[in-house]
Design a protein around this motif. Structure first.
Motif, mmCIF file in Angstrom:
data_model
loop_
_atom_site.group_PDB
_atom_site.id
_atom_site.type_symbol
_atom_site.label_atom_id
_atom_site.label_comp_id
_atom_site.label_asym_id
_atom_site.label_seq_id
_atom_site.Cartn_x
_atom_site.Cartn_y
_atom_site.Cartn_z
ATOM 1 N N CYS A 148 18.274 -4.197 -0.961
ATOM 2 C CA CYS A 148 18.311 -5.611 -0.589
ATOM 3 C C CYS A 148 18.655 -6.462 -1.812
ATOM 4 N N PRO A 149 19.675 -7.296 -1.729
ATOM 5 C CA PRO A 149 20.061 -8.122 -2.891
ATOM 6 C C PRO A 149 18.931 -9.064 -3.311
ATOM 7 N N PHE A 150 18.757 -9.191 -4.603
ATOM 8 C CA PHE A 150 17.736 -10.084 -5.147
ATOM 9 C C PHE A 150 17.990 -11.518 -4.698
ATOM 10 N N GLU A 151 19.274 -11.874 -4.527
ATOM 11 C CA GLU A 151 19.610 -13.238 -4.114
ATOM 12 C C GLU A 151 18.973 -13.589 -2.774
ATOM 13 N N ASN A 152 18.799 -12.612 -1.922
ATOM 14 C CA ASN A 152 18.172 -12.886 -0.625
ATOM 15 C C ASN A 152 16.772 -13.450 -0.794
ATOM 16 N N LEU A 153 16.005 -12.850 -1.694
ATOM 17 C CA LEU A 153 14.645 -13.331 -1.947
ATOM 18 C C LEU A 153 14.681 -14.708 -2.600
ATOM 19 N N ASN A 165 0.829 -1.217 0.000
ATOM 20 C CA ASN A 165 0.000 0.000 0.000
ATOM 21 C C ASN A 165 0.860 1.264 0.000
ATOM 22 N N GLY A 166 1.912 1.233 -0.802
ATOM 23 C CA GLY A 166 2.757 2.416 -0.975
ATOM 24 C C GLY A 166 3.853 2.581 0.041
ATOM 25 N N VAL A 167 3.901 1.724 1.064
ATOM 26 C CA VAL A 167 4.919 1.816 2.113
ATOM 27 C C VAL A 167 5.989 0.756 1.861
ATOM 28 N N GLU A 168 7.267 1.162 1.882
ATOM 29 C CA GLU A 168 8.318 0.171 1.679
ATOM 30 C C GLU A 168 8.456 -0.701 2.919
ATOM 31 N N VAL A 169 8.409 -2.004 2.721
ATOM 32 C CA VAL A 169 8.494 -2.958 3.830
ATOM 33 C C VAL A 169 9.640 -3.947 3.626
ATOM 34 N N THR A 170 10.519 -3.671 2.662
ATOM 35 C CA THR A 170 11.593 -4.599 2.321
ATOM 36 C C THR A 170 12.383 -5.025 3.541
ATOM 37 N N PHE A 171 12.774 -4.052 4.375
ATOM 38 C CA PHE A 171 13.653 -4.354 5.503
ATOM 39 C C PHE A 171 12.890 -4.827 6.741
ATOM 40 N N HIS A 172 11.607 -5.122 6.554
ATOM 41 C CA HIS A 172 10.819 -5.778 7.596
ATOM 42 C C HIS A 172 10.584 -7.244 7.260
ATOM 43 N N THR A 173 11.019 -7.667 6.078
ATOM 44 C CA THR A 173 10.814 -9.051 5.662
ATOM 45 C C THR A 173 11.818 -9.966 6.346
ATOM 46 N N THR A 174 11.468 -11.251 6.424
ATOM 47 C CA THR A 174 12.358 -12.240 7.034
ATOM 48 C C THR A 174 13.695 -12.298 6.310
ATOM 49 N N PHE A 175 13.671 -12.203 4.996
ATOM 50 C CA PHE A 175 14.891 -12.416 4.227
ATOM 51 C C PHE A 175 15.798 -11.189 4.153
ATOM 52 N N CYS A 176 15.320 -10.035 4.608
ATOM 53 C CA CYS A 176 16.175 -8.849 4.490
ATOM 54 C C CYS A 176 16.163 -7.956 5.729
ATOM 55 N N ASP A 197 17.880 -8.126 8.403
ATOM 56 C CA ASP A 197 19.222 -7.890 8.969
ATOM 57 C C ASP A 197 20.193 -7.310 7.942
ATOM 58 N N HIS A 198 19.724 -6.997 6.750
ATOM 59 C CA HIS A 198 20.632 -6.578 5.687
ATOM 60 C C HIS A 198 21.418 -5.324 6.054
ATOM 61 N N ARG A 199 20.738 -4.347 6.621
ATOM 62 C CA ARG A 199 21.398 -3.077 6.922
ATOM 63 C C ARG A 199 22.473 -3.226 7.998
ATOM 64 N N LYS A 200 22.315 -4.223 8.846
ATOM 65 C CA LYS A 200 23.333 -4.461 9.880
ATOM 66 C C LYS A 200 24.581 -5.123 9.303
ATOM 67 N N LEU A 201 24.379 -5.906 8.243
ATOM 68 C CA LEU A 201 25.463 -6.735 7.734
ATOM 69 C C LEU A 201 26.100 -6.211 6.455
ATOM 70 N N SER A 202 25.477 -5.237 5.817
ATOM 71 C CA SER A 202 25.973 -4.798 4.519
ATOM 72 C C SER A 202 25.869 -3.284 4.378
ATOM 73 N N HIS A 203 26.763 -2.740 3.568
ATOM 74 C CA HIS A 203 26.736 -1.304 3.272
ATOM 75 C C HIS A 203 25.900 -0.995 2.034
ATOM 76 N N LYS A 204 25.402 -2.038 1.354
ATOM 77 C CA LYS A 204 24.632 -1.818 0.132
ATOM 78 C C LYS A 204 23.284 -1.186 0.469
ATOM 79 N N PRO A 205 22.838 -0.190 -0.340
ATOM 80 C CA PRO A 205 21.604 0.539 -0.011
ATOM 81 C C PRO A 205 20.317 -0.223 -0.299
#
Length: 480
Positions: free
Chosen positions: A447-452, A424-435, A437-445
């Motif tokens: 979420c890598p497609f490989e995670n999904l 519904n227009g809100v980004e939820v990528t970094f609330h998903t199970t697969f991503c 912890d991404h911001r804690k572990l990576s400097h990339k802005p």
């Protein structure tokens, strides 16, 4: 003269006090007494409050208004936002159908009088509504996959039929389509100007409300599209599981979840008392009223600002509605905590998520087929997907809810692709199970497609426990 000035001052003060009192009543800051009307009473109109800010505690009326999703102010969204060196490659849209007439009727009550013809100058209004009706009229005889070709392309009954899309539902998806057009076509040029059938993948269940919702969104997205380029595929299952629908373990999870729902209802004495009161009003057994799923009909009354049903025995009122809606919210909360539904969701959502990542992988390889995908579906389609992704705080899918997967390519490193997920227009990528912890572990802005990909192909099965490494094994393992 002094007497006259005092009189005018008192008159002005009285007027001010009256204005303040009415204002407080209007905004529900002080209670307003209202007598219950009998069957012969006047229609009880009510003012629809406007949800502006999140209430500090659970509010069933606020939640119901969000569910209605009444078209009003322009919606802000985060779709299409990415660092400047990323290119949008493909977009995959899951929608719930728009506002509809109830699927169930409360016995011995008058059906809500809602007109399901589309009238351009009637609220809710959309500038493309008249063009939509005209364009749908030109599409009669369109070749869709059986049995879709036999369904009407737009609602057109003076009194809505059960489950029929309303004008509100059409406008909701015209708005969705126009919003996505402004972002994905005008800003990111996702589709070429000479787009063809191959660029789109369109799929819907065999209900008129899902087909019509998909067409409304598509018309907002691609106004006056060429009918020869549009082909909707039919999906027999609300889970969009195609040829992978047989899954005994999934059904076992569902049975346990339904048992949990039943036990929670038994514990709610206020709910049972409310059902009893409503049953007396309509003069039927309580079990029969419960089986008629009254919340479905009451939500229609609520969303369209129509008085709740009355009989000679009294009226169903807002307090009844609030008790049932509150139980729904509590049920959703316990569902997340108990996690029985999660097993059902992981197996129920896997086929459609697996199809989605397959299309994304082809797009990442440079293929241009099916770079815009639209699944026109139901709440029972979106709910398992949201749960499987780990979006535990996501609300139950409202009318015209949209869940979007965006695939992005790094222009500086073309072999790298990233994923964004929006609800519904809100980004939820970094609330998903697969991503998450991404911001804690990576400097990339992003979420890598490989995670999904790894989540769908491996981690979804691990989350079920056991040793299953494939969808088939997970669906047929013993001991659940």
């Amino acid at each position: 003269m002094l007497f006259r000035n005092r009189f005018l001052l008192l008159l002005a003060l009285a007027a001010l006090l009256a204005f303040v009192s009415l204002s407080l009543q209007f905004f529900h800051l002080i209670p307003v007494s209202a007598a219950k009307n009998g069957a012969g009473g006047k229609s009880r109109k009510r003012v629809m409050p406007n949800p502006v800010t999140e209430p500090p505690v659970m509010d069933p009326i606020y939640e119901a208004l969000l569910y209605c999703n009444i078209p009003s102010v322009a919606e802000r969204s985060m779709e299409g936002h990415a660092p400047h060196h990323f290119k949008l490659v493909s977009v995959h849209v899951f929608i719930r159908h728009g506002d509809r007439y109830p699927l169930y009727a409360i016995p011995k009550t008058k059906r809500p009088g809602i007109d399901c013809t589309l009238v351009a100058n009637r609220k809710p209004y959309h500038p493309k509504l008249e063009g939509f009706v005209s364009h749908m009229s030109e599409g009669s005889g369109t070749s869709f996959e059986s049995p879709l070709y036999s369904l009407p392309l737009y609602p057109n009954h003076p009194l809505c039929e059960m489950g029929e899309l309303t004008q509100t539902g059409v406008v909701q998806h015209l708005r969705n389509g126009q919003l996505l057009r402004d972002i994905y076509l005008k800003k990111h040029e996702l589709l070429p100007s000479n787009w063809s059938t191959d660029h789109l993948y369109l799929e819907t269940t065999g209900k008129s409300r899902t087909l019509q919702s998909g067409l409304a969104l598509l018309y907002g997205f691609l106004p006056d599209f060429d009918w020869k380029k549009i082909y909707f595929r039919h999906q027999p299952s609300a889970l969009f599981c195609s040829g992978n629908c047989y899954c005994p373990v999934r059904n076992q999870y569902l049975e346990k979840e339904q048992r949990r729902q039943y036990l929670l209802r038994l514990k709610n004495s206020e709910l049972e008392r409310t059902y009893g009161e409503m049953a007396k009003i309509v003069n039927i057994p309580t079990k029969q009223l419960r089986a008629a799923n009254p919340i479905d009909s009451l939500l229609c009354h609520f969303c369209h600002n129509i008085s709740f049903p009355c009989t000679r025995n009294g009226c169903i009122d807002m307090e009844h509605f609030k008790v049932i809606k509150t139980h729904q919210i509590e049920d959703e909360k316990e569902r997340r905590e108990k996690k029985l539904y999660l097993g059902y969701a992981l197996l129920g959502a896997h086929p459609i998520l697996n199809q989605t990542i397959s299309r994304m992988q082809r797009a990442a390889e440079g293929r241009k087929e099916e770079i815009f995908t639209l699944y026109s579906a139901h709440d029972v389609t979106l709910s398992p997907v949201l749960s499987a992704l780990g979006l535990t705080e996501a609300r139950f899918p409202r009318f015209a809810a949209r869940l979007i997967f965006e695939l992005w390519q790094n222009r500086e490193k073309p072999s790298e692709h990233s994923i964004r997920i929006l609800y519904n227009g809100v980004e939820v990528t970094f609330h998903t199970t697969f991503c998450q912890d991404h911001r804690k572990l990576s400097h990339k802005p992003m979420c890598p497609f490989e995670n999904l990909v790894h989540f769908v192909q491996r981690d979804m099965f691990a989350a079920l426990g056991g040793s299953s490494t494939s969808y088939y094994d997970a669906c047929h393992r013993e001991g659940v």
